[in-house]
Design an enzyme around this catalytic site. Structure first.
Site, PDB file in Angstrom:
ATOM      1  N   HIS A 101      -8.502  11.285   0.808  1.00  0.00           N
ATOM      2  CA  HIS A 101      -7.597  10.143   0.728  1.00  0.00           C
ATOM      3  C   HIS A 101      -6.330  10.380   1.546  1.00  0.00           C
ATOM      4  CE1 HIS A 101      -5.049   7.034  -1.337  1.00  0.00           C
ATOM      5  NE2 HIS A 101      -6.188   6.376  -1.225  1.00  0.00           N
ATOM      6  N   LYS A 143       3.423   4.274  -1.150  1.00  0.00           N
ATOM      7  CA  LYS A 143       3.666   5.010  -2.382  1.00  0.00           C
ATOM      8  C   LYS A 143       5.030   5.672  -2.259  1.00  0.00           C
ATOM      9  CE  LYS A 143      -0.977   4.689  -2.000  1.00  0.00           C
ATOM     10  NZ  LYS A 143      -1.697   4.300  -0.784  1.00  0.00           N
ATOM     11  N   ASP A 192      17.409   8.598  -8.921  1.00  0.00           N
ATOM     12  CA  ASP A 192      18.871   8.741  -8.897  1.00  0.00           C
ATOM     13  C   ASP A 192      19.462   8.606  -7.489  1.00  0.00           C
ATOM     14  OD1 ASP A 192      18.922   9.083 -11.605  1.00  0.00           O
ATOM     15  OD2 ASP A 192      19.184  11.251 -11.562  1.00  0.00           O
ATOM     16  N   LYS A 232      -3.560  10.768   4.567  1.00  0.00           N
ATOM     17  CA  LYS A 232      -3.149  10.041   5.773  1.00  0.00           C
ATOM     18  C   LYS A 232      -2.065  10.887   6.439  1.00  0.00           C
ATOM     19  CE  LYS A 232      -3.815   6.767   2.302  1.00  0.00           C
ATOM     20  NZ  LYS A 232      -5.240   6.695   2.327  1.00  0.00           N
ATOM     21  N   ASP A 281       0.702  19.782  17.929  1.00  0.00           N
ATOM     22  CA  ASP A 281       1.404  20.901  18.581  1.00  0.00           C
ATOM     23  C   ASP A 281       2.305  21.642  17.607  1.00  0.00           C
ATOM     24  OD1 ASP A 281       0.126  20.168  20.888  1.00  0.00           O
ATOM     25  OD2 ASP A 281       1.877  19.256  21.837  1.00  0.00           O
ATOM     26  N   HIS A 307       0.808  -1.217   0.000  1.00  0.00           N
ATOM     27  CA  HIS A 307       0.000   0.000   0.000  1.00  0.00           C
ATOM     28  C   HIS A 307       0.842   1.269   0.000  1.00  0.00           C
ATOM     29  CE1 HIS A 307      -3.157   2.811   1.743  1.00  0.00           C
ATOM     30  NE2 HIS A 307      -3.761   2.268   0.708  1.00  0.00           N
TER      31      HIS A 307
END
Length: 405
Positions: A310, A118, A123, A312, A317, A116
């Site tokens: 979508h 990404k 380089d 996350k 603080d 899951h």
């Protein structure tokens, strides 16, 4: 070198990217400037609209001699469309599919563990990490055209974290190559791939500089099963003023729920920006039963309505001397915290935390609907039953996996 619980990079260069509208141009610019190699992992690779522009950039890189590897998830993406699979092959883009399900794959709980995260490393110098798939912001594979862009984030980062990401991606690639060779009875090639995976060790080091500090947290099903959840728990437990969490599929376990409740009870302002639109039955309905406990403790829940949320991400603080922020692929739900391979960047940097906080506050104020406890309590009986059914199905799925959440 063994990866410690948190390995801090004291001198990263960090850019916050919101949505595919900011992420894709930055990613494509890096791909077009690549000289040696590109490592790319994504859950979902969709070639509709602007998603094709990323695919084109990968093809251009491979055609000029850059070593390009792409890994997609067997559920999120599955088999690539034939025209693109042929284009990738002709250009020299190497592509593997992580854990294809096959005909009866969903019947095996062990196959529910997905890729899951990404990640993209260009380089060995630039890392992209976040929650954004290769998917046009105004297109959804299940719901069609969207009137407003999907709400999501990624970061572009340089520094020692790039080495850590590159090494873990190399290990996964070599292990997948080994599995493929074993299935084709190519045992010598499989042994070479496993040795290459073993050799791809974490090489990142830290400097003695000062903030900003950043860490790459990787969740797997072997050594690092709870790194991301523990990072959340520590940060929430240390919060003194404010917690803002934006999460697409929100179904926290007992420890996370208790941490949020305790934070609210000790006077911390806890704000959640969650999915307001119906996307999937389980994710939408299973989350609702936990809202009551949070609302009763004083936690604010804002439901995002213009499009699909979508993101996350979280900020804690932000204006204090000890800010904490995270951007990544991990939801606060059982699939992410117990089963999937995930990647989150955690930062202790006031400028970054304040910038992310401002975008989340703007979304809550202008695109979120505050859920009042009275409204939640007055849900129709049919909706309550759907919520209970979905929650029970999640519990059964966890039981089948032998998980305690």
């Amino acid at each position: 070198m063994q990866v410690s619980e948190v390995d801090w990079d004291h001198d990263p260069q960090i850019v916050l990217l919101q949505g595919a509208g900011e992420f894709f141009p930055a990613l494509i610019a890096a791909l077009d400037a690549a000289h040696t190699d590109v490592q790319f992992e994504t859950y979902l690779f969709d070639f509709t609209g602007t998603g094709a522009t990323v695919a084109e950039a990968l093809v251009r890189a491979a055609q000029r001699g850059v070593h390009v590897r792409v890994v997609v998830d067997g559920v999120g993406t599955g088999r690539l469309p034939t025209p693109w699979r042929l284009r990738f092959r002709a250009a020299g883009v190497r592509c593997l599919v992580y854990a294809p399900l096959g005909l009866w794959g969903w019947l095996l709980p062990s196959r529910w563990r997905r890729l899951h995260r990404k990640l993209c490393v260009v380089d060995g110098r630039t890392l992209f990490c976040g929650g954004i798939n290769v998917l046009d912001d105004f297109h959804d594979p299940n719901h069609g055209a969207l009137k407003a862009p999907r709400f999501d984030f990624a970061v572009q980062i340089t520094g020692h974290l790039v080495v850590q990401a590159s090494d873990t991606m190399e290990r996964l690639w070599q292990r997948m190559v080994a599995v493929r060779n074993i299935r084709h009875y190519q045992l010598p090639a499989a042994v070479r791939a496993l040795r290459a995976a073993q050799a791809a060790r974490h090489r990142a080091t830290t400097s003695s500089g000062q903030r900003p500090r950043a860490s790459l947290l990787l969740r797997d099903n072997v050594r690092h099963r709870a790194r991301i959840e523990k990072a959340y728990l520590r940060a929430i437990g240390a919060a003194r003023e404010e917690i803002i969490i934006a999460n697409a599929y929100f179904l926290p376990g007992r420890k996370l729920r208790r941490a949020l409740v305790l934070a609210a009870r000790r006077g911390v302002r806890v704000q959640l920006l969650l999915q307001g639109r119906y996307e999937y039955f389980l994710q939408y309905h299973a989350a609702r039963p936990v809202y009551g406990t949070l609302l009763a403790a004083g936690v604010e829940i804002h439901e995002y309505e213009p499009s699909f949320l979508h993101a996350k991400v979280a900020v804690i603080d932000a204006a204090s001397a000890h800010p904490w922020a995270t951007v990544g692929s991990s939801n606060l739900d059982p699939l992410s915290l117990l089963l999937a391979r995930e990647a989150n960047v955690v930062l202790e940097d006031s400028d970054f935390a304040l910038a992310l906080r401002q975008r989340l506050v703007d979304a809550m104020q202008h695109a979120g609907q505050l859920l009042h406890p009275e409204t939640y309590a007055q849900r129709p009986w049919r909706v309550r039953w759907l919520d209970r059914i979905a929650f029970a199905l999640v519990r059964v799925a966890l039981w089948l996996n032998g998980k305690n959440y």
